[in-house]
Design a protein around this motif. Structure first.
Motif, short mmCIF file in Angstrom:
data_model
loop_
_atom_site.label_atom_id
_atom_site.label_comp_id
_atom_site.label_asym_id
_atom_site.label_seq_id
_atom_site.Cartn_x
_atom_site.Cartn_y
_atom_site.Cartn_z
N GLN A 1 46.49 34.44 47.28
CA GLN A 1 46.18 35.76 47.83
C GLN A 1 47.53 36.42 48.10
O GLN A 1 48.42 35.81 48.70
CB GLN A 1 45.41 35.53 49.14
CG GLN A 1 45.34 36.72 50.05
CD GLN A 1 44.14 37.58 49.73
OE1 GLN A 1 43.21 37.12 49.12
NE2 GLN A 1 44.19 38.81 50.13
N LEU A 2 47.71 37.65 47.62
CA LEU A 2 48.95 38.39 47.87
C LEU A 2 48.66 39.43 48.95
O LEU A 2 47.85 40.33 48.72
CB LEU A 2 49.43 39.08 46.59
CG LEU A 2 49.76 38.14 45.40
CD1 LEU A 2 49.87 38.92 44.11
CD2 LEU A 2 51.05 37.38 45.68
N ASN A 3 49.27 39.29 50.10
CA ASN A 3 49.02 40.23 51.19
C ASN A 3 50.25 41.10 51.45
O ASN A 3 51.28 40.61 51.88
CB ASN A 3 48.69 39.48 52.49
CG ASN A 3 47.33 38.82 52.43
OD1 ASN A 3 46.43 39.31 51.76
ND2 ASN A 3 47.19 37.69 53.09
N ALA A 4 50.12 42.38 51.17
CA ALA A 4 51.14 43.36 51.54
C ALA A 4 50.44 44.71 51.55
O ALA A 4 49.73 45.05 50.61
CB ALA A 4 52.29 43.37 50.53
N PRO A 5 50.63 45.47 52.63
CA PRO A 5 49.93 46.75 52.74
C PRO A 5 50.20 47.69 51.57
O PRO A 5 49.35 48.48 51.19
CB PRO A 5 50.48 47.34 54.04
CG PRO A 5 51.01 46.18 54.80
CD PRO A 5 51.48 45.19 53.79
N TRP A 6 51.41 47.61 50.98
CA TRP A 6 51.78 48.54 49.90
C TRP A 6 51.31 48.05 48.53
O TRP A 6 51.38 48.78 47.54
CB TRP A 6 53.30 48.72 49.87
CG TRP A 6 54.05 47.42 49.80
CD1 TRP A 6 54.51 46.69 50.84
CD2 TRP A 6 54.38 46.66 48.62
NE1 TRP A 6 55.10 45.53 50.41
CE2 TRP A 6 55.04 45.49 49.04
CE3 TRP A 6 54.18 46.87 47.25
CZ2 TRP A 6 55.50 44.53 48.16
CZ3 TRP A 6 54.63 45.90 46.36
CH2 TRP A 6 55.29 44.75 46.82
N LEU A 7 50.86 46.80 48.46
CA LEU A 7 50.59 46.18 47.15
C LEU A 7 49.16 46.47 46.70
O LEU A 7 48.22 45.89 47.23
CB LEU A 7 50.82 44.67 47.24
CG LEU A 7 50.68 43.89 45.93
CD1 LEU A 7 51.78 44.28 44.96
CD2 LEU A 7 50.71 42.39 46.18
N GLN A 8 49.02 47.37 45.75
CA GLN A 8 47.69 47.65 45.22
C GLN A 8 47.79 48.17 43.80
O GLN A 8 48.88 48.40 43.28
CB GLN A 8 46.93 48.62 46.12
CG GLN A 8 47.76 49.78 46.63
CD GLN A 8 47.13 50.39 47.87
OE1 GLN A 8 46.00 50.80 47.80
NE2 GLN A 8 47.84 50.46 48.98
N GLY A 9 46.63 48.34 43.17
CA GLY A 9 46.58 48.93 41.84
C GLY A 9 47.49 48.26 40.83
O GLY A 9 47.47 47.05 40.66
#
Length: 279
Positions: free
Chosen positions: A59-67
């Motif tokens: 699971q990659l958790n970072a608020p900026w990490l999407q799309g």
């Protein structure tokens, strides 16, 4: 096991054991700057067949990490697995992620927007109730700094913190923490103390709510924080109102285990909180 010991010694405080028995680990990775701008939390579950027959569940958790960013990074990790079949790959994964973060720090990418989002999105997120509270969108401790600086009181003692029993469902773990509080300053101190704990700080969400009864005004000072888990703070505050508790802060930590729980997650958050309040 050798790999885990090696990673623990290489990464020191950035390495965190979430659940030894279930082989769930978490590592904080940053861009190596003195004051890191780009950070990411990699959570992995090592299945029984790892490394010979199965890849880690991650699971990659970072608020900026999407799309697009998320897809590119996920593809890189899967490529590393395919190129190193049967071998231990966590170190390669961590360093690949670090490389991406360093590239971002050196490029002209704007700094990340650090607003957390929920791991899960309900198709029907119809809320059962509307509360007249304003959820805090910024860093909860910074926001409380602002509230508490209004009244420059003597530094108050840290209240005792009670930790409830964890609830685990499909690899997600929920645990409630409770402290008696009578001022926002104490709420801030308890939160800071909890975040000093590596395991709690690495949780996917730390949802909280507090209610303080102001004797002189005969009103309640109350607020809540979702920490990215949509509407969870409001539900927690609602539970506290139903139970008519006051002068208390409840924090529920959730470590996401890679399997979506849907609405069950709210049930677990409330059950954790109810248990710790009743105790």
């Amino acid at each position: 096991i050798d790999e885990i010991e090696a990673l623990s010694s290489i990464y020191g405080e950035d390495w965190c054991v979430v659940d030894e028995d279930e082989k769930i680990y978490c590592i904080k990775i940053n861009d190596c700057l003195d004051q890191p701008k780009w950070t990411l939390c990699l959570q992995v579950i090592l299945p029984p067949g790892y490394p010979t027959a199965e890849p880690p569940i991650y699971q990659l958790n970072a608020p900026w990490l999407q799309g697009q960013d998320y897809m590119e990074l996920a593809n890189s990790l899967e490529e590393i697995y395919v190129q190193n079949l049967g071998e231990s790959i966590l170190y390669l994964w961590v360093e690949k992620i670090r490389e991406v973060l360093i590239e971002k720090a050196q490029s002209s990418d704007p700094e990340p927007d650090i607003k957390k989002t929920s791991e899960e999105v309900d198709e029907d997120d119809g809320d059962d109730f509307n509360l007249d509270y304003q959820p805090i969108q910024e860093d909860p401790v910074k926001m409380l700094n602002y509230i508490t600086s209004e009244s420059q009181e003597v530094d108050e003692e840290l209240p005792s913190i009670h930790h409830g029993n964890p609830i685990t469902d499909r690899r997600s773990t929920f645990q409630a923490h409770l402290a008696p509080v009578v001022t926002p300053r104490q709420v801030k101190r308890v939160l800071e103390k909890l975040y000093e704990n590596k395991k709690i700080a690495s949780a996917t969400h730390n949802i909280y709510a507090y209610r303080i009864y102001c004797e002189d005004k005969q009103t309640f000072l109350q607020d809540c924080e979702d920490d990215g888990e949509t509407a969870a703070g409001g539900r927690l505050l609602h539970l506290m109102q139903i139970l008519d508790v006051h002068n208390v802060l409840v924090v529920v930590s959730r470590w996401y285990g890679g399997i979506l729980l849907g609405p069950d997650r709210f049930k677990h958050i409330n059950n954790c909180a109810r248990n710790v309040l009743v105790e």
